[in-house]
Enzyme design. Sequence first.
Site, PDB file in Angstrom:
ATOM      1  N   ASN A 152     -56.152 -35.832  33.494  1.00 20.18           N
ATOM      2  CA  ASN A 152     -57.111 -35.725  32.483  1.00 20.18           C
ATOM      3  C   ASN A 152     -57.169 -34.158  32.322  1.00 20.18           C
ATOM      4  OD1 ASN A 152     -57.745 -38.157  32.317  1.00 20.18           O
ATOM      5  ND2 ASN A 152     -59.623 -38.078  33.747  1.00 20.18           N
TER       6      ASN A 152
ATOM      7  N   ASP B 188     -60.115 -32.709  30.872  1.00 21.54           N
ATOM      8  CA  ASP B 188     -61.308 -32.462  30.715  1.00 21.54           C
ATOM      9  C   ASP B 188     -62.196 -31.667  31.660  1.00 21.54           C
ATOM     10  OD1 ASP B 188     -61.832 -34.155  32.608  1.00 21.54           O
ATOM     11  OD2 ASP B 188     -61.709 -35.962  31.463  1.00 21.54           O
TER      12      ASP B 188
ATOM     13  N   HIS C 218     -51.565 -32.732  33.746  1.00 26.28           N
ATOM     14  CA  HIS C 218     -51.343 -32.531  32.381  1.00 26.28           C
ATOM     15  C   HIS C 218     -51.903 -31.375  31.591  1.00 26.28           C
ATOM     16  CE1 HIS C 218     -50.115 -37.148  32.043  1.00 26.28           C
ATOM     17  NE2 HIS C 218     -49.101 -36.171  32.557  1.00 26.28           N
TER      18      HIS C 218
ATOM     19  N   CYS D 277     -51.237 -18.135  23.729  1.00 27.67           N
ATOM     20  CA  CYS D 277     -50.625 -17.764  22.555  1.00 27.67           C
ATOM     21  C   CYS D 277     -49.000 -18.118  22.585  1.00 27.67           C
ATOM     22  CB  CYS D 277     -50.776 -16.302  22.244  1.00 27.67           C
ATOM     23  SG  CYS D 277     -49.677 -15.745  20.820  1.00 27.67           S
TER      24      CYS D 277
ATOM     25  N   CYS E 138     -54.153 -15.913  17.698  1.00 25.74           N
ATOM     26  CA  CYS E 138     -54.388 -14.749  18.743  1.00 25.74           C
ATOM     27  C   CYS E 138     -54.535 -13.703  17.760  1.00 25.74           C
ATOM     28  CB  CYS E 138     -53.295 -14.890  19.498  1.00 25.74           C
ATOM     29  SG  CYS E 138     -53.040 -13.443  20.614  1.00 25.74           S
TER      30      CYS E 138
ATOM     31  N   CYS F 103     -52.625 -11.070  17.826  1.00 26.86           N
ATOM     32  CA  CYS F 103     -51.402 -10.798  17.580  1.00 26.86           C
ATOM     33  C   CYS F 103     -50.970 -11.607  16.132  1.00 26.86           C
ATOM     34  CB  CYS F 103     -50.308 -10.840  18.619  1.00 26.86           C
ATOM     35  SG  CYS F 103     -49.891 -12.493  19.124  1.00 26.86           S
TER      36      CYS F 103
ATOM     37  N   GLY G 215     -58.612 -45.450  36.803  1.00 30.14           N
ATOM     38  CA  GLY G 215     -58.561 -45.467  35.164  1.00 30.14           C
ATOM     39  C   GLY G 215     -57.122 -44.855  34.469  1.00 30.14           C
ATOM     40  N   THR G 216     -56.176 -45.264  34.894  1.00 27.68           N
ATOM     41  CA  THR G 216     -54.989 -44.811  34.236  1.00 27.68           C
ATOM     42  C   THR G 216     -54.117 -46.296  34.140  1.00 27.68           C
ATOM     43  OG1 THR G 216     -52.715 -43.735  34.477  1.00 27.68           O
ATOM     44  CG2 THR G 216     -53.805 -44.420  36.432  1.00 27.68           C
TER      45      THR G 216
ATOM     46  N   ASN H  14     -59.360 -50.244  37.989  1.00 26.97           N
ATOM     47  CA  ASN H  14     -59.146 -50.009  36.313  1.00 26.97           C
ATOM     48  C   ASN H  14     -59.798 -50.975  35.697  1.00 26.97           C
ATOM     49  OD1 ASN H  14     -57.240 -48.209  34.869  1.00 26.97           O
ATOM     50  ND2 ASN H  14     -57.017 -50.000  33.858  1.00 26.97           N
TER      51      ASN H  14
HETATM   52  P1  NAD Z   1     -54.740 -44.140  29.561  1.00 28.44           P
HETATM   53  O1  NAD Z   1     -55.532 -43.813  28.214  1.00 28.44           O
HETATM   54  O2  NAD Z   1     -53.053 -44.556  28.956  1.00 28.44           O
HETATM   55  O3  NAD Z   1     -55.264 -45.450  30.081  1.00 28.44           O
HETATM   56  C1  NAD Z   1     -56.780 -45.533  30.464  1.00 28.44           C
HETATM   57  C2  NAD Z   1     -56.955 -46.849  31.463  1.00 28.44           C
HETATM   58  O4  NAD Z   1     -58.167 -46.586  31.650  1.00 28.44           O
HETATM   59  C3  NAD Z   1     -56.599 -48.085  30.621  1.00 28.44           C
HETATM   60  O5  NAD Z   1     -55.731 -48.810  31.533  1.00 28.44           O
HETATM   61  C4  NAD Z   1     -57.917 -48.532  30.443  1.00 28.44           C
HETATM   62  O6  NAD Z   1     -58.004 -50.051  30.559  1.00 28.44           O
HETATM   63  C5  NAD Z   1     -58.906 -48.027  31.712  1.00 28.44           C
HETATM   64  N1  NAD Z   1     -60.246 -47.925  31.562  1.00 28.44           N
HETATM   65  C6  NAD Z   1     -60.865 -47.674  30.239  1.00 28.44           C
HETATM   66  N2  NAD Z   1     -62.192 -47.391  30.559  1.00 28.44           N
HETATM   67  C7  NAD Z   1     -62.411 -47.570  31.980  1.00 28.44           C
HETATM   68  C8  NAD Z   1     -63.470 -47.499  32.891  1.00 28.44           C
HETATM   69  N3  NAD Z   1     -64.770 -47.283  32.298  1.00 28.44           N
HETATM   70  N4  NAD Z   1     -63.325 -47.377  34.086  1.00 28.44           N
HETATM   71  C9  NAD Z   1     -62.027 -47.762  34.623  1.00 28.44           C
HETATM   72  N5  NAD Z   1     -60.947 -47.865  33.835  1.00 28.44           N
HETATM   73  C10 NAD Z   1     -61.151 -47.707  32.451  1.00 28.44           C
HETATM   74  O7  NAD Z   1     -54.972 -42.907  30.133  1.00 28.44           O
HETATM   75  P2  NAD Z   1     -53.929 -42.177  31.237  1.00 28.44           P
HETATM   76  O8  NAD Z   1     -53.263 -43.235  31.998  1.00 28.44           O
HETATM   77  O9  NAD Z   1     -54.746 -41.058  31.679  1.00 28.44           O
HETATM   78  O10 NAD Z   1     -52.699 -41.587  30.278  1.00 28.44           O
HETATM   79  C11 NAD Z   1     -53.054 -40.980  29.120  1.00 28.44           C
HETATM   80  C12 NAD Z   1     -52.794 -39.520  28.795  1.00 28.44           C
HETATM   81  O11 NAD Z   1     -53.920 -39.061  27.832  1.00 28.44           O
HETATM   82  C13 NAD Z   1     -52.927 -38.380  30.014  1.00 28.44           C
HETATM   83  O12 NAD Z   1     -51.948 -37.804  29.971  1.00 28.44           O
HETATM   84  C14 NAD Z   1     -54.052 -37.571  29.675  1.00 28.44           C
HETATM   85  O13 NAD Z   1     -53.694 -36.277  29.674  1.00 28.44           O
HETATM   86  C15 NAD Z   1     -54.649 -37.931  28.212  1.00 28.44           C
HETATM   87  N6  NAD Z   1     -55.964 -38.223  27.928  1.00 28.44           N
HETATM   88  C16 NAD Z   1     -56.906 -37.475  28.747  1.00 28.44           C
HETATM   89  C17 NAD Z   1     -58.240 -37.691  28.349  1.00 28.44           C
HETATM   90  C18 NAD Z   1     -59.067 -36.877  29.168  1.00 28.44           C
HETATM   91  O14 NAD Z   1     -59.032 -35.689  29.719  1.00 28.44           O
HETATM   92  N7  NAD Z   1     -60.549 -37.595  29.756  1.00 28.44           N
HETATM   93  C19 NAD Z   1     -58.663 -38.520  27.516  1.00 28.44           C
HETATM   94  C20 NAD Z   1     -57.657 -39.212  26.854  1.00 28.44           C
HETATM   95  C21 NAD Z   1     -56.396 -39.042  27.082  1.00 28.44           C
END
Ligand code: NAD
Length: 248
Positions: free
Chosen positions: A103, A105, A120, A128, A149, A151, A188-189, A214
């Site tokens: 994430n 965030d 990530h 810049c 920027c 510049c 959550g991935t 997940n």
């Molecule tokens: P992804 O979006 O590919 O997958 C998210 C997973 O989380 C899914 O399998 C979904 O079913 C699950 N999910 C949804 N809600 C949930 C909950 N409440 N509790 C548990 N699981 C839940 O995400 P990823 O695998 O992190 O890959 C996506 C890319 O997107 C990453 O590289 C990331 O950098 C970027 N991204 C980041 C953010 C952030 O910073 N919050 C948001 C969106 C995307």
Amino acid sequence: MIGTIQHAAALLSACRSAVALTGAGISVESGIPPFRGKGGLWEKIDPMEYAHIDAYKRDPEAVWRVLFMELKKVLDKALPNAGHAGLRDLEEMGILKTIVTQNIDGLHQKSGNRDVIEFHGTFASHSCMACERRLDTSQVLLETLPPRCACNGILRPDVIMFGEIIPVDHLQRAQILAASCDVMLVVGTSATVQPAAYLPVIAKRNGAAVVEINAEPTPLTGNISDVTLLGKAGQVLGDLVAAVRRLR
Ligand code: NAD
């Protein structure tokens, strides 16, 4: 639920060093939509069109209008949720050593975790593309897009876009941690973005137990994961931390 909270709690409670790999799903309860899965951003836009570094170089204004402005709006409002708090509690209990997060965030740090590898990158700063000056995102003016920027070079958020590589120090440290932990918590991935999705495989091959939380099954489920807890990260991590406390 494929596996039980009790089983996952027993693994965590007995472990020497746990590492977490987190993804967009842990921040969904903070109001940030994921990329994949139900309600994901990719249902609306094509990632290769907007989240690729070549797209940014070709038409940064379009990427800002379609992707980054949307992202910034939700990131500005987002606060850590019970899932982030659960990982903070596990760190405070001396169980969780490091979080490797996909994430951008900053919510794990806001929640109080001290060792977070931003695999990530982060939306908290910009660089810049011409002079490489780094700015806090709060200093980036968005009256005209793309932001520029002093510049006049084009600014970009310090996130890793498709087509870019993970900084080598982050990659190496994450791989070493994956190979040396005895429990990897995967939260959550969708486990589809490489090389992050390979970290649980490294952990498993080196003898760690993999505990996955997940909303839906992933390619790790029933394959790499020893325990899969299906549900919302906030609820499941809250229950898991309570179960670990009962065992201590
Ligand atoms: P992804 O979006 O590919 O997958 C998210 C997973 O989380 C899914 O399998 C979904 O079913 C699950 N999910 C949804 N809600 C949930 C909950 N409440 N509790 C548990 N699981 C839940 O995400 P990823 O695998 O992190 O890959 C996506 C890319 O997107 C990453 O590289 C990331 O950098 C970027 N991204 C980041 C953010 C952030 O910073 N919050 C948001 C969106 C995307």
